[in-house]
Design a protein around this motif. Structure first.
Motif, PDB file in Angstrom:
ATOM      1  N   LEU A 143       0.682  -1.054   0.027  1.00  0.00           N
ATOM      2  CA  LEU A 143       0.074  -0.177   0.130  1.00  0.00           C
ATOM      3  C   LEU A 143       0.787   1.362  -0.128  1.00  0.00           C
ATOM      4  N   PRO A 144       0.252   2.246  -0.418  1.00  0.00           N
ATOM      5  CA  PRO A 144       1.153   3.726  -0.395  1.00  0.00           C
ATOM      6  C   PRO A 144       1.095   4.090   0.912  1.00  0.00           C
ATOM      7  N   ALA A 145       2.105   4.981   1.241  1.00  0.00           N
ATOM      8  CA  ALA A 145       2.184   5.483   2.723  1.00  0.00           C
ATOM      9  C   ALA A 145       1.092   6.091   3.153  1.00  0.00           C
ATOM     10  N   THR A 146       0.665   5.764   4.315  1.00  0.00           N
ATOM     11  CA  THR A 146      -0.538   6.333   4.959  1.00  0.00           C
ATOM     12  C   THR A 146      -0.483   7.573   5.593  1.00  0.00           C
ATOM     13  N   THR A 147       0.695   7.853   6.227  1.00  0.00           N
ATOM     14  CA  THR A 147       0.994   8.796   7.076  1.00  0.00           C
ATOM     15  C   THR A 147       1.498  10.246   6.558  1.00  0.00           C
ATOM     16  N   VAL A 148       2.198  10.113   5.396  1.00  0.00           N
ATOM     17  CA  VAL A 148       2.842  11.137   4.880  1.00  0.00           C
ATOM     18  C   VAL A 148       2.272  11.097   3.374  1.00  0.00           C
ATOM     19  N   MET A 149       1.995  12.443   2.828  1.00  0.00           N
ATOM     20  CA  MET A 149       1.245  12.363   1.691  1.00  0.00           C
ATOM     21  C   MET A 149       2.196  13.077   0.546  1.00  0.00           C
ATOM     22  N   THR A 150       3.371  13.655   0.895  1.00  0.00           N
ATOM     23  CA  THR A 150       4.174  14.415  -0.134  1.00  0.00           C
ATOM     24  C   THR A 150       4.636  13.554  -1.068  1.00  0.00           C
ATOM     25  N   GLY A 151       5.214  12.354  -0.729  1.00  0.00           N
ATOM     26  CA  GLY A 151       5.475  11.398  -1.956  1.00  0.00           C
ATOM     27  C   GLY A 151       4.417  10.952  -2.799  1.00  0.00           C
ATOM     28  N   ASN A 152       3.128  10.714  -2.118  1.00  0.00           N
ATOM     29  CA  ASN A 152       1.885  10.291  -2.683  1.00  0.00           C
ATOM     30  C   ASN A 152       1.240  11.107  -3.688  1.00  0.00           C
ATOM     31  N   VAL A 153       1.545  12.514  -3.208  1.00  0.00           N
ATOM     32  CA  VAL A 153       0.719  13.577  -3.945  1.00  0.00           C
ATOM     33  C   VAL A 153       1.802  13.724  -5.286  1.00  0.00           C
ATOM     34  N   THR A 154       3.050  13.619  -5.255  1.00  0.00           N
ATOM     35  CA  THR A 154       3.891  13.509  -6.241  1.00  0.00           C
ATOM     36  C   THR A 154       3.697  12.262  -7.081  1.00  0.00           C
ATOM     37  N   GLN A 155       3.513  11.087  -6.744  1.00  0.00           N
ATOM     38  CA  GLN A 155       3.321   9.959  -7.356  1.00  0.00           C
ATOM     39  C   GLN A 155       1.876  10.219  -8.230  1.00  0.00           C
ATOM     40  N   LEU A 156       0.962  10.694  -7.572  1.00  0.00           N
ATOM     41  CA  LEU A 156      -0.523  10.936  -8.072  1.00  0.00           C
ATOM     42  C   LEU A 156      -0.389  11.955  -9.346  1.00  0.00           C
ATOM     43  N   VAL A 157       0.433  13.330  -9.084  1.00  0.00           N
ATOM     44  CA  VAL A 157       0.530  13.947 -10.280  1.00  0.00           C
ATOM     45  C   VAL A 157       1.430  13.737 -11.315  1.00  0.00           C
ATOM     46  N   ILE A 158       2.490  12.597 -11.122  1.00  0.00           N
ATOM     47  CA  ILE A 158       3.060  11.857 -12.143  1.00  0.00           C
ATOM     48  C   ILE A 158       2.144  11.109 -12.968  1.00  0.00           C
ATOM     49  N   ALA A 159       1.313  10.130 -12.281  1.00  0.00           N
ATOM     50  CA  ALA A 159       0.299   9.302 -13.096  1.00  0.00           C
ATOM     51  C   ALA A 159      -0.571  10.164 -13.785  1.00  0.00           C
ATOM     52  N   MET A 160      -1.087  11.262 -13.149  1.00  0.00           N
ATOM     53  CA  MET A 160      -2.181  12.086 -14.007  1.00  0.00           C
ATOM     54  C   MET A 160      -1.641  12.690 -15.157  1.00  0.00           C
ATOM     55  N   THR A 161      -0.209  12.909 -15.089  1.00  0.00           N
ATOM     56  CA  THR A 161       0.277  13.564 -16.334  1.00  0.00           C
ATOM     57  C   THR A 161       0.675  12.588 -17.517  1.00  0.00           C
ATOM     58  N   ASP A 162       1.061  11.453 -16.939  1.00  0.00           N
ATOM     59  CA  ASP A 162       1.106  10.306 -17.951  1.00  0.00           C
ATOM     60  C   ASP A 162      -0.109   9.782 -18.572  1.00  0.00           C
ATOM     61  N   ALA A 163      -1.312   9.911 -17.712  1.00  0.00           N
ATOM     62  CA  ALA A 163      -2.530   9.430 -18.148  1.00  0.00           C
ATOM     63  C   ALA A 163      -3.108  10.108 -19.261  1.00  0.00           C
ATOM     64  N   ARG A 164      -2.321  11.283 -19.605  1.00  0.00           N
ATOM     65  CA  ARG A 164      -2.974  12.038 -20.965  1.00  0.00           C
ATOM     66  C   ARG A 164      -3.036  11.054 -22.201  1.00  0.00           C
ATOM     67  N   GLY A 165      -2.232  10.022 -22.142  1.00  0.00           N
ATOM     68  CA  GLY A 165      -1.984   9.099 -23.495  1.00  0.00           C
ATOM     69  C   GLY A 165      -2.895   7.974 -22.907  1.00  0.00           C
ATOM     70  N   GLY A 166      -3.709   7.804 -21.897  1.00  0.00           N
ATOM     71  CA  GLY A 166      -4.669   6.786 -21.429  1.00  0.00           C
ATOM     72  C   GLY A 166      -3.841   5.810 -20.668  1.00  0.00           C
ATOM     73  N   ASN A 167      -2.622   6.050 -20.149  1.00  0.00           N
ATOM     74  CA  ASN A 167      -1.749   5.190 -19.491  1.00  0.00           C
ATOM     75  C   ASN A 167      -1.952   5.497 -17.960  1.00  0.00           C
ATOM     76  N   TRP A 168      -3.132   4.993 -17.289  1.00  0.00           N
ATOM     77  CA  TRP A 168      -3.255   5.367 -16.136  1.00  0.00           C
ATOM     78  C   TRP A 168      -3.151   3.974 -15.279  1.00  0.00           C
ATOM     79  N   PRO A 169      -2.058   4.048 -14.385  1.00  0.00           N
ATOM     80  CA  PRO A 169      -1.626   2.866 -13.732  1.00  0.00           C
ATOM     81  C   PRO A 169      -2.351   2.411 -12.726  1.00  0.00           C
ATOM     82  N   PRO A 170      -2.688   1.105 -12.589  1.00  0.00           N
ATOM     83  CA  PRO A 170      -3.889   0.510 -11.737  1.00  0.00           C
ATOM     84  C   PRO A 170      -3.325   1.254 -10.188  1.00  0.00           C
TER      85      PRO A 170
END
Length: 219
Positions: A143-170
């Motif tokens: 599971l992603p880290a549950t107590t610190v969100m900095t890394g999670n937000v970074t990972q999420l924004v990267i995933a959203m940016t990459d998803a422009r091409g339909g590549n949304w990681p599960p």
């Protein structure tokens, strides 16, 4: 029923972390209980300006470290004995949060962050969230880290940016659930901490107790 932790588990633990961190910040004079980064910032500021309740910020780091070490040792023992380590660790966290609620209630209204009641409440809550940090790393690595969100937000924004091409990681769905859970917990924690610190702490303890029961009875 599978005992594999679900997306809901990560979201609920993130909710708990946001909730507990905000309860500590609002009800205990700016104390961050779920992670130590914020307390380091406040300690740094104390070098150049007055910070309310510096004693709990000083104590938070050693308490956090000792609680992580104790949780690690307990988890190792539970695993050696064949006990359900994750359920036991969550029950331990619930017991620490319930003890924090008792300290806040027995000490009367918390009027300053460095009173004995406030210190006891704050350090028990820090220990509880240190336990979550420890069992999250040891027993919930998927599971992603549950107590610190900095890394999670970074990972999420990267995933959203990459998803422009339909590549949304599960896995990004788990990250999004955790970030939203943390934000919701912060809002709920602020609301209840303004009304009753003991009740806010007691409510926090109910969530890991529920998760421990669910893990224990899953088959």
């Amino acid at each position: 029923m599978s005992t594999e932790p679900s997306r809901n588990t990560g979201a609920l633990l993130s909710f708990l972390a946001g909730y507990a961190d905000t309860v500590g910040f609002v009800g205990l004079g700016g104390l961050f209980t779920a992670h130590v980064t914020g307390n380091f910032v406040l300690l740094g500021y104390a070098l150049v300006g007055p910070v309310q309740g510096i004693v709990p910020k000083l104590l938070a780091f050693p308490v956090f470290v000792l609680a992580i070490a104790a949780t690690r040792l307990l988890i190792g023992r539970w695993q050696q004995q064949g006990n359900p380590a994750l359920s036991y660790a969550m029950a331990l966290q619930a017991a620490l949060l319930a003890s924090a609620a008792a300290a806040a209630w027995l000490g009367g209204p918390v009027t300053a962050p460095d009173t004995p009641a406030a210190l006891a409440c704050g350090m028990l809550c820090v220990a509880a969230m240190a336990a979550q940090n420890a069992y999250g790393k040891l027993l919930l690595p998927q599971l992603p880290a549950t107590t610190v969100m900095t890394g999670n937000v970074t990972q999420l924004v990267i995933a959203m940016t990459d998803a422009r091409g339909g590549n949304w990681p599960p896995a990004a769905g788990n990250v999004l659930a955790g970030v939203l859970g943390f934000a919701a917990g912060a809002g709920c924690g602020a609301w209840l901490a303004h009304r009753s610190l003991p009740l806010a702490m007691l409510s926090a303890g109910a969530l890991p107790l529920l998760l421990a029961w669910r893990m224990r009875h899953a088959a």
